[in-house]
Design an enzyme around this catalytic site. Structure first.
Site, PDB file in Angstrom:
ATOM      1  CD1 TRP A 184     -58.715  25.185  47.192  1.00 53.67           C
ATOM      2  CD2 TRP A 184     -57.645  25.539  49.123  1.00 53.67           C
ATOM      3  NE1 TRP A 184     -59.578  24.890  48.216  1.00 53.67           N
ATOM      4  CE2 TRP A 184     -58.947  25.092  49.399  1.00 53.67           C
ATOM      5  CE3 TRP A 184     -56.787  25.844  50.188  1.00 53.67           C
ATOM      6  CZ2 TRP A 184     -59.420  24.930  50.721  1.00 53.67           C
ATOM      7  CZ3 TRP A 184     -57.245  25.680  51.484  1.00 53.67           C
ATOM      8  CH2 TRP A 184     -58.553  25.216  51.747  1.00 53.67           C
ATOM      9  CD  GLU A 225     -56.449  22.368  45.191  1.00 52.30           C
ATOM     10  OE1 GLU A 225     -55.490  23.092  45.530  1.00 52.30           O
ATOM     11  OE2 GLU A 225     -56.680  21.254  45.695  1.00 52.30           O
ATOM     12  CE  LYS A 227     -61.943  21.219  50.547  1.00 53.22           C
ATOM     13  NZ  LYS A 227     -60.847  21.327  51.500  1.00 53.22           N
ATOM     14  CG  ASP A 258     -57.330  17.724  46.032  1.00 55.71           C
ATOM     15  OD1 ASP A 258     -57.857  16.639  46.359  1.00 55.71           O
ATOM     16  OD2 ASP A 258     -56.493  18.308  46.748  1.00 55.71           O
ATOM     17  CG  HIS A 261     -60.785  19.327  46.345  1.00 52.80           C
ATOM     18  ND1 HIS A 261     -60.088  20.506  46.248  1.00 52.80           N
ATOM     19  CD2 HIS A 261     -60.384  18.767  47.509  1.00 52.80           C
ATOM     20  CE1 HIS A 261     -59.290  20.648  47.297  1.00 52.80           C
ATOM     21  NE2 HIS A 261     -59.442  19.594  48.075  1.00 52.80           N
ATOM     22  CG  HIS A 285     -53.409  19.131  44.472  1.00 50.44           C
ATOM     23  ND1 HIS A 285     -53.790  20.084  45.386  1.00 50.44           N
ATOM     24  CD2 HIS A 285     -52.261  19.583  43.923  1.00 50.44           C
ATOM     25  CE1 HIS A 285     -52.927  21.092  45.367  1.00 50.44           C
ATOM     26  NE2 HIS A 285     -51.995  20.820  44.481  1.00 50.44           N
ATOM     27  CG  ASP A 293     -60.863  17.058  50.750  1.00 45.16           C
ATOM     28  OD1 ASP A 293     -60.029  16.384  50.136  1.00 45.16           O
ATOM     29  OD2 ASP A 293     -60.717  18.270  50.998  1.00 45.16           O
ATOM     30  CG  ASP A 295     -56.545  16.063  52.123  1.00 44.63           C
ATOM     31  OD1 ASP A 295     -56.173  16.205  50.951  1.00 44.63           O
ATOM     32  OD2 ASP A 295     -57.399  16.787  52.658  1.00 44.63           O
ATOM     33  CG  ASP A 325     -53.243  18.489  48.733  1.00 40.18           C
ATOM     34  OD1 ASP A 325     -52.728  18.534  49.869  1.00 40.18           O
ATOM     35  OD2 ASP A 325     -54.216  19.194  48.402  1.00 40.18           O
TER      36      ASP A 325
HETATM   37  C1  RNT Z   1     -57.343  22.029  50.265  1.00 39.08           C
HETATM   38  C2  RNT Z   1     -56.601  21.928  48.989  1.00 39.08           C
HETATM   39  C3  RNT Z   1     -55.208  22.498  48.990  1.00 39.08           C
HETATM   40  C4  RNT Z   1     -54.456  22.183  50.254  1.00 39.08           C
HETATM   41  C5  RNT Z   1     -53.015  22.585  50.238  1.00 39.08           C
HETATM   42  C6  RNT Z   1     -52.421  22.584  51.595  1.00 39.08           C
HETATM   43  O1  RNT Z   1     -58.506  21.363  50.268  1.00 39.08           O
HETATM   44  O2  RNT Z   1     -56.566  20.590  48.594  1.00 39.08           O
HETATM   45  O3  RNT Z   1     -54.529  22.055  47.871  1.00 39.08           O
HETATM   46  O4  RNT Z   1     -54.539  20.841  50.571  1.00 39.08           O
HETATM   47  O5  RNT Z   1     -52.877  23.789  49.589  1.00 39.08           O
HETATM   48 ZN    ZN Z   2     -55.337  20.117  46.855  1.00 40.56          ZN
END
Ligand code: RNT
Ligand code: ZN
Length: 418
Positions: A184, A225, A227, A258, A261, A285, A293, A295, A325
């Site tokens: 990523w 990955e 985004k 993810d 994302h 993720h 986003d 998290d 994640d």
């Molecule tokens: C970032 C991505 C990625 C990170 C990690 C730390 O937006 O989601 O996966 O969160 O690699």
């Molecule tokens: Zn991620």
């Protein structure tokens, strides 16, 4: 919970055509990869006191006890593992090597810097997964890495990712289970770019250079990955979903989805049976975006349940790598792992206990009324009793039984880290 609750639950599911023993066996065999970076707010240990910088991601919160060394991080992970039922995997980033206080350039890291993690994982029969780190670095400070306009900056990051794939392979070889190495990058523009094409062309070429060396899939698997946006890359992200979907399909790489994302009203669950028509595998993720986003810790919620339902319904479990994640520094970080991992497993169990044969039968018969009724009523089947049975068989505490241990750990270990 009453220890006799499981036999009754088993019968209740049986009446809906669901075999709880089969579900428990699959659950016990399916690991969730625990992301190490929740334990220290994505700082890593390249140098003492390192913190997350740039990359378009942010950790907030100042709960005491953030791990300050790999030894502390491993200790915290071990503690969390005692509270999470089932098979163990840890997902590492390149900034978590044991660098022994020396500065090791990211393009010069090797398996030797992860020998401590490999040994630790081996002793616990755990698997490892890996990620190159394209943030918190001077050569990422302007927001571009593999798609940078400067060829020497691109080359540095290509070398970093090449080194990381080899580290992943060393982990997989030593542990007898392939490491998923996930790429990523944060690359993108805060404001409207004049040229959306050239960075994407550079990224294709850079990724092809990264993946040039063939590595044995028994040891190492590549994932990419995408985004939608990040902090400071609101207008344009080079590695968008369409970009990586095309890349993963054309190069046969694992696609990482993810949950944070995508646009908030998009269903990530619905993408799974589309991308897996063409991509060889899926890396999840699991995360939770709150308005963006952000998290947040994974919940036992509808979006996560829907994702794992799709994985199970599609028969995709063998091609799916489940990872977490998120990063929340405002609560006990060990509890954040435990809550999120237990919820991920619980969502998987719920998916495995779906009366899928009944639902399909109704659907195939064109009886959408029965399909809706069955789907809704399956929600009140005694999932909790089956979950408790899983925890019991895996020697993990039941729900409502693990918090005191975390509170003790916070008092005795985490609060001492000042
Ligand atoms: C970032 C991505 C990625 C990170 C990690 C730390 O937006 O989601 O996966 O969160 O690699
Ligand atoms: Zn991620």
């Amino acid at each position: 919970m009453n220890p006799s609750a499981y036999p009754a639950a088993r019968e209740a599911y049986d009446a809906s055509g669901v075999d709880t023993e089969a579900a428990l066996a699959t659950l016990a065999a399916t690991p969730v990869s625990i992301h190490c970076w929740q334990g220290d707010d994505v700082g890593g240990f390249e140098r003492p006191g390192a913190t997350l910088e740039g990359g378009g991601i942010q950790v907030t919160g100042s709960h005491p006890g953030r791990a300050r060394t790999n030894d502390e991080l491993r200790r915290d992970l071990e503690f969390a593992f005692g509270l999470i039922p089932g098979r163990q995997r840890v997902n590492l980033h390149a900034i978590y090597g044991d660098f022994g206080g020396r500065t090791v350039e990211r393009n010069a890291i090797g398996p030797e810097h992860f020998a401590g993690w490999i040994e630790w994982a081996k002793a616990r029969r755990a698997g490892l997964d890996f990620n190159p780190t394209f943030f918190s670095h001077p050569l990422a400070a302007d927001g571009f890495t593999l798609s940078h306009r400067d060829a020497s900056v691109r080359q540095f990051w290509i070398e970093h990712a090449v080194a990381c794939r080899r580290i992943g392979a060393a982990m997989g070889r030593a542990l007898g289970t392939p490491a998923v190495t996930n790429v990523w990058i944060p690359d993108g523009h805060k404001d409207l770019p004049a040229d959306r094409r050239a960075p994407r062309e550079r990224l294709v070429a850079a990724l092809d250079a990264v993946f040039k060396e063939p590595l044995d899939p028994k040891h190492q698997l590549d994932a990419v990955e995408s985004k939608l946006f990040g902090i400071g890359s609101e207008s344009y992200v080079v590695g968008s979903h369409e970009f990586y979907l095309g890349y993963a399909v054309s190069r046969q790489k694992i696609i990482c989805l993810d949950m944070g994302h995508f646009h908030p009203t998009e269903s990530v669950a619905d993408k799974i049976s589309s991308v897996l028509q063409f991509a060889p595998g899926l890396l999840l993720h699991l995360s939770r975006g709150v308005r963006w986003d952000s998290d947040h810790v994974v919940l036992f919620d509808d979006p996560t349940r829907a994702i794992l339902e799709e994985v199970v319904r599609g028969g995709y479990l063998a091609r799916t790598h489940i990872g977490l994640d998120y990063f929340d520094g405002s609560i006990n970080r060990v509890a954040a792992w435990v809550i999120g991992a237990r919820n991920a497993l619980k969502c998987l169990l719920a998916a495995l206990l779906e009366p899928s044969a009944q639902l399909r039968q109704s659907e195939d018969a064109g009886d959408f009324t029965a399909r809706l009724a069955q789907a809704e009523e399956s929600k009140t089947l005694p999932l909790g009793a089956v979950w408790e049975e899983h925890c019991r068989r895996q020697n993990a505490p039941a729900d409502r039984a693990w918090m005191p241990a975390v509170q003790h750990y916070e008092r005795d270990v985490l609060r001492a880290r000042r």
